[in-house]
Design an enzyme around this catalytic site. Structure first.
Site, PDB file in Angstrom:
ATOM      1  N   ARG A  96       0.852  -1.183   0.000  1.00 28.13           N
ATOM      2  CA  ARG A  96       0.000   0.000   0.000  1.00 28.13           C
ATOM      3  C   ARG A  96       0.893   1.240   0.000  1.00 28.13           C
ATOM      4  NH1 ARG A  96      -5.338  -0.587   3.876  1.00 28.13           N
ATOM      5  NH2 ARG A  96      -5.526  -2.859   3.828  1.00 28.13           N
ATOM      6  N   GLY A 136      -8.406  -3.627  -1.158  1.00 25.09           N
ATOM      7  CA  GLY A 136      -9.194  -4.021  -2.314  1.00 25.09           C
ATOM      8  C   GLY A 136      -8.604  -5.242  -2.965  1.00 25.09           C
ATOM      9  N   HIS A 137      -9.331  -5.825  -3.896  1.00 22.11           N
ATOM     10  CA  HIS A 137      -8.839  -6.954  -4.679  1.00 22.11           C
ATOM     11  C   HIS A 137      -9.230  -6.738  -6.141  1.00 22.11           C
ATOM     12  CE1 HIS A 137      -6.792  -9.692  -2.046  1.00 22.11           C
ATOM     13  NE2 HIS A 137      -7.757  -9.619  -1.140  1.00 22.11           N
ATOM     14  N   ASP A 167      -5.674  -8.199 -12.121  1.00 22.69           N
ATOM     15  CA  ASP A 167      -4.343  -8.431 -11.564  1.00 22.69           C
ATOM     16  C   ASP A 167      -3.269  -8.562 -12.637  1.00 22.69           C
ATOM     17  OD1 ASP A 167      -5.073  -8.296  -8.933  1.00 22.69           O
ATOM     18  OD2 ASP A 167      -5.133 -10.454  -8.598  1.00 22.69           O
TER      19      ASP A 167
END
Length: 390
Positions: A96, A136-137, A167
């Site tokens: 992050r 988040g993802h 991703d």
């Protein structure tokens, strides 16, 4: 890897990125995939694992890398990473925003020892913006970029495209392109820079063609009603008699004509250019495909330009004649895995490397990269020596 044009045999090489040194701060998902891609292309990638062992055998995203175990909370831990950075071209991290700085290995600290370093940062939301500090993802990022909304059928909810769109497509691949572009620039200017790769940005960018079609009125935000989203019956999947599926992509008129010919429907279906006929067309295609097995349809369409292919599982794909002839999937180190891509005629990629255990290369990396004070780093415990089971 590359194919010898005369013999068709696989040959090995060092790859086009031979000589590029990459430091990867251990993480999950897109940043490790980006590092794997660079390793596949010949870069020397050193993964900085935590002493707990983040990078264990079995995770193919760590193939071809080397692992050094560093305790970044140790007072000399950041110095160990900066010792590697001093010899590197690229650093990759997926924390992050602000975490790397708190650990003492942020961009400014790195540029003090290596002003030309390219600092690649992989996040979902980006380094700034209202959500930058939030968790988040993949699914959340592609939802916000507008891409998830358009995936699925007209009568159902959005469908999750595994984590390939976000991703790996919108994240890792953009990070890879970004750091390589920055390396080229750095070699001219002598200055490094931060590459801010955000999955929201990347997945939106992947949709450029669709945004263009939306602007011209040729794409609708109504899911499952468009040419490429299962709305058109000639660009969809159909169940076969044995419960398997065939993929149909007969967009161009000449390919569509061949599709009808091989289905036995030439002259027996309504005009596809009128979308009001699409429901009837879909119903007819569904009926016909259900009369034969997937293998039977595969044989019928073999060698044709109808743009029809069997839908294969990952293990089935490895046995397909074309995939086998190309060597697209290989058995290596006891695991089925994709071969390196793309391919190069002059600097062929190496074979996929093994997956190292955490810290398996601590001593050899410090020695080969000529990190200053290597013995002291090992003696202090900031860098953990090779594990006995490595």
């Amino acid at each position: 890897m590359a194919a010898d044009e005369d013999s068709g045999k696989r040959v090995t090489g060092r790859g086009p990125l031979s000589g590029i040194r990459v430091v990867e701060l251990a993480g999950i998902g897109p940043a490790p995939f980006c590092a794997m891609l660079l390793a596949d292309l010949g870069a020397d990638v050193v993964r900085v694992d935590r002493p707990a062992g983040a990078g264990e055998q079995g995770d193919l995203l760590n193939r071809g890398k080397r692992s050094i175990s560093v305790d970044l909370k140790h007072e000399r831990g950041p110095a160990a990473v900066l010792g590697l950075v001093e010899q590197a071209d690229v650093l990759l991290e997926g924390f992050r925003p602000g975490v790397a700085e708190r650990l003492g290995v942020g961009p400014d600290a790195c540029w003090k020892v290596n002003p030309g370093l390219v600092y690649g940062r992989m996040t979902g939301w980006g380094q700034d913006g209202p959500l930058s500090a939030s968790a988040g993802h993949d699914i959340d990022y592609i939802a916000l970029s507008g891409m998830l909304h358009g995936i699925g059928r007209a009568d159902g909810p959005p469908q999750v495209p595994v984590n390939l769109l976000g991703d790996f497509g919108g994240g890792a691949m953009y990070l890879a392109v970004g750091v390589l572009a920055a390396v080229l620039e750095s070699r001219g200017s002598g200055r490094g820079q931060v590459v801010d790769a955000s999955i929201v940005d990347g997945s939106a960018h992947l949709g450029t063609m669709l945004f263009g079609m939306l602007a011209t009125g040729s794409w609708s935000t109504r899911r499952g009603t468009n040419l490429l989203d299962s709305g058109a019956p000639f660009y969809d999947v159909y169940a076969t008699a044995d419960g398997e599926y065939m993929a149909v992509g007969a967009l161009e008129p000449q390919f569509y004509d061949e599709l009808l010919e091989r289905l036995g429907l030439a002259g027996a279906v309504p005009d596809r250019d009128d979308p009001s006929n699409w429901p009837a067309l879909r119903e007819r295609f569904t009926e016909v495909f259900a009369t034969r097995t997937r293998q039977e349809w595969t044989e019928i369409f073999s060698g044709s330009d109808a743009c029809v292919a069997p839908v294969l599982s990952m293990t089935e794909a490895a046995e397909h004649p074309h995939v086998r002839a190309r060597g697209s999937l290989v058995e290596h180190s006891g695991a089925l895995q994709p071969a390196a891509a793309p391919r190069f005629s002059h600097t062929p990629n190496p074979e996929p490397g093994p997956v190292p255990r955490s810290g398996a290369d601590s001593e050899s990396v410090l020695r080969e990269w000529r990190v200053a004070g290597a013995e002291g780093l090992l003696d202090s415990g900031a860098v953990r020596p090779n594990r006995k089971d490595a």
